[in-house]
Enzyme design. Structure first.
Site, PDB file in Angstrom:
ATOM      1  N   ASP A  44     -12.825  -0.509   5.110  1.00 53.48           N
ATOM      2  CA  ASP A  44     -14.020  -0.762   4.291  1.00 53.48           C
ATOM      3  C   ASP A  44     -15.255  -0.980   5.147  1.00 53.48           C
ATOM      4  OD1 ASP A  44     -11.540  -1.753   2.624  1.00 53.48           O
ATOM      5  OD2 ASP A  44     -13.132  -1.099   1.271  1.00 53.48           O
ATOM      6  N   ALA A  67     -13.733   2.490  -0.343  1.00 48.47           N
ATOM      7  CA  ALA A  67     -15.070   2.474   0.255  1.00 48.47           C
ATOM      8  C   ALA A  67     -15.879   3.765   0.040  1.00 48.47           C
ATOM      9  CB  ALA A  67     -14.953   2.131   1.730  1.00 48.47           C
ATOM     10  N   ARG A 124     -20.573  -5.035  -4.902  1.00 48.77           N
ATOM     11  CA  ARG A 124     -19.460  -5.517  -4.062  1.00 48.77           C
ATOM     12  C   ARG A 124     -19.981  -5.633  -2.623  1.00 48.77           C
ATOM     13  NH1 ARG A 124     -13.753  -2.646  -4.621  1.00 48.77           N
ATOM     14  NH2 ARG A 124     -13.030  -4.670  -3.863  1.00 48.77           N
ATOM     15  N   GLN A 179      -3.086  -1.669  -5.832  1.00 42.67           N
ATOM     16  CA  GLN A 179      -3.593  -0.307  -5.604  1.00 42.67           C
ATOM     17  C   GLN A 179      -2.540   0.597  -4.965  1.00 42.67           C
ATOM     18  OE1 GLN A 179      -5.178  -3.093  -4.578  1.00 42.67           O
ATOM     19  NE2 GLN A 179      -7.393  -2.913  -4.738  1.00 42.67           N
TER      20      GLN A 179
HETATM   21  O1  MRU Z   1     -10.662  -3.202  -3.362  1.00 37.36           O
HETATM   22  P1  MRU Z   1     -10.572  -1.722  -3.074  1.00 37.36           P
HETATM   23  O2  MRU Z   1      -9.516  -1.035  -3.871  1.00 37.36           O
HETATM   24  O3  MRU Z   1     -11.912  -1.041  -3.161  1.00 37.36           O
HETATM   25  O4  MRU Z   1     -10.108  -1.675  -1.555  1.00 37.36           O
HETATM   26  C1  MRU Z   1      -9.894  -0.407  -0.979  1.00 37.36           C
HETATM   27  C2  MRU Z   1      -9.411  -0.455   0.418  1.00 37.36           C
HETATM   28  O5  MRU Z   1      -9.304  -1.499   1.022  1.00 37.36           O
HETATM   29  C3  MRU Z   1      -9.188   0.865   1.090  1.00 37.36           C
HETATM   30  O6  MRU Z   1      -8.141   0.778   2.007  1.00 37.36           O
HETATM   31  C4  MRU Z   1     -10.471   1.251   1.830  1.00 37.36           C
HETATM   32  O7  MRU Z   1     -11.570   1.236   0.963  1.00 37.36           O
HETATM   33  C5  MRU Z   1     -10.357   2.589   2.450  1.00 37.36           C
HETATM   34  S1  MRU Z   1     -10.478   3.833   1.244  1.00 37.36           S
HETATM   35  C6  MRU Z   1     -10.539   5.356   1.937  1.00 37.36           C
END
Ligand code: MRU
Length: 347
Positions: free
Chosen positions: A238, A49, A90, A197
Site C-alpha cells: 500500500d 492500493a 483512506r 480479502q
Molecule cells: O484494505 P485493502 O483491501 O485495500 O488492503 C489491500 C492490500 O493490503 C493489498 O495487499 C495492497 O493494496 C496491494 S494491492 C495490489
C-alpha cells in the site's frame, strides 16, 4: 467469464464491481460523484492500493462532469471540495494521493480553459491513470515471473490481484505471468482476517482463472512454512518508504518474519505509484485503524460489544526482511535507500 474491477462509463459515471458482495454476488455499483467514490473507497466496495487510485481519478472526472454547468469560480471551489473528500477517504495507500496529484496537475494545465475543456482533460487523465496501471502490472508480471520457479508453492496474503488494480494484479499478476510462461504453481492464500480479502477475493479470483489455490487461516501460515511447503512468499503493498519498508495488509509483517526464519524468499510486487520517496522510513506511514465491528464479528456479532478492539488495517514490514521488490521498471534485490533511489528518477 471476465470481470472488471472498474469501468469507465463516459461521460457521467463509472462502475465498480462491489467487492463487499464477493464471492456470493457479482454486482456493479454506478458512481456519479466524488462523494460516492469516496464512500465506496472507505467502505471497501473498491479496495487495493492501485484500484483505490483509479477510483479516485474517476471520482474527480465524474465530479467535474457533474459540476459542468457551474460558473468558473464555483466550479473550482466545488471540484476542490471533491479532492478533499476523496483525500480523506483512506490514509495508507499512497496510490490515492498519487492519483489525486495526477488529476490536480491535469486540471492545473487547463485551469483557464473553458469548463468543457477541463472536464474532457480530467476524463482523459483518469483513463490514462487506469490504462497505465494495467500496463505497469503486465510489465511487473514479466519481470517478476523469473522469480517463480516451475512447481513453485507460493504463499500470498490479502488480495493483490486484478481486483486490487485496474487489471492483472501486482503479486497475483506476477503469478499469472509465470503461469502464462508455462510455470506450474500452487498458491496458498491466507484468508486475511478481519475482512477476509484472501478468502473472499484471492481464492475467488485464482479459482476462476484455473490457478490451483488452497485457502488457509492466517494462523496456519507458520505451520505451512515449518513443513517446508512454501517456496516463495509474494505480496502487494500500500505504501513503500524510500528505504524499502513496506506497508501492506495487517498480517504481512509476521509472514516476512516467518519467511526469514524458514529461509524462504519474501517478494513484494508494487508499481512506482506505491512508492513514497518523501518518507525516509516506514515509521511515518499513516496506518488506518478501522471499525471495531470488523473484528467483533463478520455479519453477525460474535464478541461482547463493550470489549475494546485493536484493528489496524496495515502493518509495516522492515526492508531488511524483503528479498526483492518487483516494479514495472524491474526487480530490486535487497531494497534499501540506495538500491531504490534509481526508481525515483525519470525513466
Ligand atoms: O484494505 P485493502 O483491501 O485495500 O488492503 C489491500 C492490500 O493490503 C493489498 O495487499 C495492497 O493494496 C496491494 S494491492 C495490489
Amino acid at each position: 467469464m471476465k470481470f472488471d474491477t472498474l469501468r469507465w462509463q463516459p461521460p457521467a459515471s463509472f462502475e465498480i464491481l462491489d467487492q463487499r458482495a464477493l464471492p456470493l454476488r457479482e454486482t456493479y455499483l454506478r458512481l456519479h460523484s466524488a462523494a460516492a467514490a469516496a464512500e465506496a473507497i472507505r467502505d471497501l466496495a473498491v479496495r487495493g492500493a492501485p484500484a483505490i487510485g483509479c477510483a479516485a481519478a474517476f471520482g474527480i472526472a465524474v465530479e467535474a462532469y457533474r459540476l459542468r454547468d457551474h460558473a468558473h469560480t464555483a466550479f473550482a471551489a466545488a471540484l476542490e471540495a471533491g479532492f478533499e473528500v476523496l483525500g480523506a477517504s483512506r490514509p495508507t495507500a499512497v496510490n490515492l494521493f498519487w492519483a489525486l496529484g495526477r488529476m490536480r496537475a491535469a486540471w492545473e494545465n487547463v485551469a483557464h480553459a473553458d469548463i468543457d475543456a477541463i472536464v474532457s482533460a480530467l476524463a482523459r487523465e483518469a483513463q490514462a491513470v487506469f490504462a497505465e496501471d494495467v500496463e505497469a502490472n503486465r510489465r511487473m508480471g514479466a519481470h517478476g515471473a523469473a522469480l517463480v520457479p516451475d512447481g513453485a508453492r507460493i504463499l500470498t496474503h490479502c488480495n493483490a490481484g486484478a481486483l486490487a488494480t485496474a487489471g492483472h494484479g501486482t503479486a497475483l499478476g506476477v503469478i499469472r505471468s509465470a503461469v502464462a510462461a508455462g510455470r506450474r504453481v500452487h498458491v496458498y492464500a491466507d484468508e486475511t482476517r478481519p475482512v477476509l480479502q484472501g478468502a473472499r477475493l484471492t481464492a475467488w479470483e485464482l479459482h476462476r482463472d484455473g490457478i490451483p489455490v488452497t485457502l488457509l487461516p492466517d494462523v496456519a501460515a507458520a505451520s505451512l512454512l515449518a513443513r517446508g511447503l512454501v517456496d516463495i512468499v509474494i505480496v502487494g503493498a500500500d505504501r513503500i518508504a524510500a528505504n524499502g519498508d513496506v506497508a501492506n495488509k495487517i498480517g504481512t509483517y509476521p509472514l516476512a518474519v516467518l519467511a526469514r526464519r524458514h529461509g524462504v524468499p519474501f517478494f513484494v510486487a508494487a508499481p512506482l505509484a506505491t512508492f513514497d520517496f518523501t518518507l525516509a522510513t516506514g515509521a511515518a506511514i499513516p496506518i488506518e485503524e478501522r471499525d471495531a465491528a470488523e473484528v467483533r464479528g463478520y455479519g453477525t456479532e460474535v464478541w461482547a460489544p463493550d470489549v475494546p478492539v485493536f484493528n489496524p488495517a496495515f502493518d509495516v514490514t522492515p526492508a531488511e526482511l524483503v528479498t526483492a521488490v518487483v516494479t514495472e521498471r524491474g526487480v530490486v534485490h535487497a531494497p534499501s535507500t540506495d538500491s531504490l533511489a534509481m526508481l525515483n528518477r525519470p525513466a
